[in-house]
Design an enzyme around this catalytic site. Structure first.
Site, PDB file in Angstrom:
ATOM      1  N   SER A  55       4.921  -7.191   3.535  1.00 17.84           N
ATOM      2  CA  SER A  55       5.578  -7.512   4.721  1.00 17.84           C
ATOM      3  C   SER A  55       6.586  -8.885   4.508  1.00 17.84           C
ATOM      4  O   SER A  55       6.189  -9.581   3.564  1.00 17.84           O
ATOM      5  CB  SER A  55       4.419  -7.677   5.692  1.00 17.84           C
ATOM      6  OG  SER A  55       3.548  -8.722   5.230  1.00 17.84           O
ATOM      7  N   CYS A  85       9.463   1.536   3.752  1.00 19.45           N
ATOM      8  CA  CYS A  85      10.656   0.590   3.871  1.00 19.45           C
ATOM      9  C   CYS A  85      11.858   1.105   4.216  1.00 19.45           C
ATOM     10  O   CYS A  85      12.808   0.377   4.722  1.00 19.45           O
ATOM     11  CB  CYS A  85      10.349  -0.611   2.965  1.00 19.45           C
ATOM     12  SG  CYS A  85      11.017   0.353   1.245  1.00 19.45           S
ATOM     13  N   PHE A  92       0.765  -1.318   0.018  1.00 18.48           N
ATOM     14  CA  PHE A  92      -0.002   0.070   0.023  1.00 18.48           C
ATOM     15  C   PHE A  92       0.795   1.142  -0.081  1.00 18.48           C
ATOM     16  O   PHE A  92       0.356   2.514  -0.403  1.00 18.48           O
ATOM     17  CB  PHE A  92      -0.921   0.020   1.203  1.00 18.48           C
ATOM     18  CG  PHE A  92      -0.216   0.434   2.375  1.00 18.48           C
ATOM     19  CD1 PHE A  92      -0.286   1.543   2.906  1.00 18.48           C
ATOM     20  CD2 PHE A  92       0.218  -0.445   3.377  1.00 18.48           C
ATOM     21  CE1 PHE A  92       0.665   2.169   3.823  1.00 18.48           C
ATOM     22  CE2 PHE A  92       0.779  -0.182   4.488  1.00 18.48           C
ATOM     23  CZ  PHE A  92       0.937   1.033   5.007  1.00 18.48           C
TER      24      PHE A  92
HETATM   25  P1  NAD Z   1       1.193  -6.908   2.846  1.00 20.21           P
HETATM   26  O1  NAD Z   1       2.493  -7.710   3.080  1.00 20.21           O
HETATM   27  O2  NAD Z   1       0.154  -6.719   3.969  1.00 20.21           O
HETATM   28  O3  NAD Z   1       0.768  -6.729   1.432  1.00 20.21           O
HETATM   29  C1  NAD Z   1       1.511  -6.674   0.245  1.00 20.21           C
HETATM   30  C2  NAD Z   1       0.732  -7.406  -1.021  1.00 20.21           C
HETATM   31  O4  NAD Z   1       0.622  -8.642  -0.684  1.00 20.21           O
HETATM   32  C3  NAD Z   1      -0.525  -6.731  -1.030  1.00 20.21           C
HETATM   33  O5  NAD Z   1      -0.840  -6.850  -2.599  1.00 20.21           O
HETATM   34  C4  NAD Z   1      -1.331  -7.805  -0.474  1.00 20.21           C
HETATM   35  O6  NAD Z   1      -2.717  -7.908  -0.950  1.00 20.21           O
HETATM   36  C5  NAD Z   1      -0.725  -9.210  -0.705  1.00 20.21           C
HETATM   37  N1  NAD Z   1      -0.950 -10.467   0.030  1.00 20.21           N
HETATM   38  C6  NAD Z   1      -1.312 -10.372   1.416  1.00 20.21           C
HETATM   39  N2  NAD Z   1      -1.216 -11.437   1.623  1.00 20.21           N
HETATM   40  C7  NAD Z   1      -0.926 -12.464   0.836  1.00 20.21           C
HETATM   41  C8  NAD Z   1      -0.453 -13.711   0.769  1.00 20.21           C
HETATM   42  N3  NAD Z   1      -0.840 -14.451   1.504  1.00 20.21           N
HETATM   43  N4  NAD Z   1      -0.104 -14.189  -0.724  1.00 20.21           N
HETATM   44  C9  NAD Z   1       0.307 -13.392  -1.560  1.00 20.21           C
HETATM   45  N5  NAD Z   1       0.050 -12.008  -1.495  1.00 20.21           N
HETATM   46  C10 NAD Z   1      -0.423 -11.458  -0.162  1.00 20.21           C
HETATM   47  O7  NAD Z   1       2.120  -5.324   3.000  1.00 20.21           O
HETATM   48  P2  NAD Z   1       1.484  -3.850   3.148  1.00 20.21           P
HETATM   49  O8  NAD Z   1       0.995  -3.680   4.413  1.00 20.21           O
HETATM   50  O9  NAD Z   1       0.771  -3.474   1.857  1.00 20.21           O
HETATM   51  O10 NAD Z   1       3.001  -3.126   3.036  1.00 20.21           O
HETATM   52  C11 NAD Z   1       3.700  -2.921   4.063  1.00 20.21           C
HETATM   53  C12 NAD Z   1       5.050  -3.480   4.336  1.00 20.21           C
HETATM   54  O11 NAD Z   1       5.591  -3.546   3.134  1.00 20.21           O
HETATM   55  C13 NAD Z   1       6.051  -3.235   5.152  1.00 20.21           C
HETATM   56  O12 NAD Z   1       6.402  -4.334   6.010  1.00 20.21           O
HETATM   57  C14 NAD Z   1       7.157  -2.593   4.190  1.00 20.21           C
HETATM   58  O13 NAD Z   1       8.226  -2.377   4.942  1.00 20.21           O
HETATM   59  C15 NAD Z   1       6.983  -3.433   3.154  1.00 20.21           C
HETATM   60  N6  NAD Z   1       7.725  -2.857   1.927  1.00 20.21           N
HETATM   61  C16 NAD Z   1       8.769  -3.289   1.381  1.00 20.21           C
HETATM   62  C17 NAD Z   1       9.620  -2.605   0.617  1.00 20.21           C
HETATM   63  C18 NAD Z   1      10.899  -3.065   0.201  1.00 20.21           C
HETATM   64  O14 NAD Z   1      11.257  -2.452  -0.856  1.00 20.21           O
HETATM   65  N7  NAD Z   1      11.522  -3.897   0.841  1.00 20.21           N
HETATM   66  C19 NAD Z   1       9.022  -1.362  -0.004  1.00 20.21           C
HETATM   67  C20 NAD Z   1       7.578  -1.143   0.278  1.00 20.21           C
HETATM   68  C21 NAD Z   1       7.190  -1.787   1.397  1.00 20.21           C
END
Ligand code: NAD
Length: 502
Positions: A226, A281, A149
């Protein structure tokens, strides 16, 4: 209520799914749109369409593919303002932060415009008598991007410009909390001349991701989100023999050396810890000092600045100055961040500035929280061990440079880190020994430029090849190596049964 649709085969289409997810404006707490979670059949249909479109798009000369991206870049620039307003409306970050996110995404598009050069491959003449070897980089097929998000424009643009430029087709599965950008980007790609079916968007959550990821026609998956989900996506992809890059969570430390300029360092920490309400992140969420005098000076400088942070809606009223940061993404996330602050207090950290329960007036229903600053944070506390993803900065007092490096290196996450110093030797030691993928020397948010690569270490990224830059061209292509001998030299007298040595 306006519904954000899927985008399949060049058209916006309504999902037949029955699970509806509300989209809120986090600054007001009001529902502004909704999105329907796609069905397994719709996810499969997107793969069918992308698979069919691959034959023609992969055979399109790279220069022509690059021209579509050049046009897309122009259209992005034309619509920067509209796009930024949508990001701010659905995510909550400030308008100039939304512009910054778009700019960083656009830079990857610019990189991808150079694809004819990037796909040139290698050539070696006369590796044996009359024998040459060359390699080509061919597209994989259908690639999938699953995005978080917090960067609804930039993170998808880390992925699809290079994937498309390399000749792949693409399915984007954005976050359900701020999905509108995905459709806007799809429409701009279409306007730029991208053939139908080459770029598709499937709204959804997890079940339909599973369908997409497991489909044998999907060749590559880029995931950002995440860490537990990144680990599970990585595992499923590996089990199914797919290429995967899965980027996860972070806890980025800044090391403040005794010789650092405290005023500049405090300003750098302020932007990096509290910008975007800490929902980055690459946010700096831990400041480590190696002597008490520096910690005390830092606190003296930081406390009034944190108290003076201005938070409120991402787009200011006419004539008003822009806020420093906006709200958190959801009420649930606000409760989570508040819970972390409670736990820090319970576990004995010193709460210097408390952001809990603070709301800008007139926005009592928005998901706001003020900036929070903790001192005397230790490695056993939850606020140190886990990613908070909110406007919370923790100060940890180490006793030496070595102890600080050990602390950072032993943290399970290793996305980014930074050192603040005027001592070149210390900076060199730090960047050499530190266990993190991206290092800043007096640079608080060291997100690499588009022609380098982005990626963390340890549990911040499960991947062999990083996002964007030259690694992404490798990620989105498979190499073929061709060994050639032409007829005038083609005279094989005897069969050779041992390994050829040319
Ligand atoms: P999230 O893991 O909840 O969701 C990310 C995506 O995964 C969404 O599109 C979601 O619908 C999908 N998803 C959720 N459960 C899933 C599953 N079981 N299988 C497949 N897809 C699934 O993360 P969020 O809350 O949207 O984003 C925040 C997190 O992202 C934070 O932990 C942040 O650090 C991380 N992030 C990391 C980076 C990086 O470059 N390392 C960049 C941006 C955000």
């Amino acid at each position: 209520m306006e519904t954000v649709l899927n985008f399949i085969n060049g058209k916006q289409v309504a999902s037949k799914g029955t699970t509806v997810s509300p989209i809120y404006n986090p600054a007001t707490g009001e529902q502004i749109r909704q999105v329907v979670m796609s069905t397994a059949e719709e996810a499969k249909e997107a793969v069918d369409v992308a698979h069919r479109a691959f034959a023609s798009w992969s055979a399109t000369p790279p220069l022509r593919r690059a021209r579509v991206l050049f046009k897309f870049k122009e259209l992005l620039e034309r619509d920067f303002d509209k796009l930024a307003r949508i990001i701010t409306e659905e995510h909550g970050k400030t308008y100039s932060d939304s512009i910054g996110e778009l700019q960083r995404g656009l830079e990857v598009v610019e990189f991808a415009c150079g694809i004819p050069h990037l796909l040139k491959g290698e050539f070696s003449e006369q590796v044996g008598r009359g024998i040459d070897v060359h390699s080509t980089m061919q597209p994989l097929g259908v690639a999938v991007g699953i995005t978080p998000f917090n960067f609804p424009a930039m993170v998808p643009m880390w992925m699809f410009p290079v994937a498309l430029a390399c000749g792949n087709t693409f399915i984007l599965k954005p976050s359900k909390t701020d999905p509108s950008l995905s459709i806007y980007l799809a429409e701009l790609l279409k306007e730029a001349g991208l053939p139908d079916g080459v770029f598709n968007v499937v709204q959804g959550e997890r079940e339909d991701n599973e369908v997409i990821i497991r489909d044998p026609r999907v060749q590559a998956v880029s995931f950002v989100g995440s860490t537990p989900v990144a680990a599970s996506v990585y595992r499923v992809c590996a089990e199914h023999g797919k290429r995967v890059q899965a980027l996860g969570a972070a806890k980025n430390h800044a090391l403040i050396m005794p010789d650092a300029d405290i005023e500049s360092t405090a300003n750098a920490l302020l932007g990096a810890a509290y910008g975007a309400a800490g929902e980055r992140c690459m946010a700096l969420s831990v400041a480590v000092t190696i002597d008490d005098a520096t910690a005390d000076k830092l606190i003296e400088t930081l406390v009034p600045k944190v108290n003076a942070l201005r938070y409120g809606p991402g787009i200011p009223k006419e004539g008003e100055k822009e806020n420093d940061f906006g709200p958190l993404i959801t009420q649930q996330h606000l409760d989570r961040v508040t819970g972390y602050i409670d736990s820090g207090v319970e576990e004995g950290a010193t709460l210097l500035v408390d952001g809990r329960g603070k709301k800008p007036s007139g926005h009592e229903k928005g998901y706001f929280i003020g900036g929070t600053l903790f001192d005397n944070v230790t490695r056993s506390m939850r606020i140190y061990k886990e990613e908070i993803f909110g406007p919370v900065l923790c100060i940890v007092r180490a006793k030496s440079f070595e102890e600080a490096i050990k602390l950072i290196n032993e943290h399970p996450y290793g996305n980014g880190t930074a050192i603040f110093t005027n001592d070149g030797g210390a900076a060199r030691e730090f960047s050499y020994h530190i266990q993190a993928g991206m290092v800043g020397i007096n640079v608080p948010v060291p997100v690499p430029i588009a022609y380098h690569c982005f990626g963390g270490w340890k549990h911040s990224a499960y991947t062999q090849l990083n996002a964007y830059g030259p690694d992404s061209v490798r990620f989105y292509t498979k190499m073929k190596t061709i060994t050639t001998r032409w007829p005038d030299q083609y005279h094989i007298e005897n069969a050779a049964f041992s390994m050829p040595t040319l």
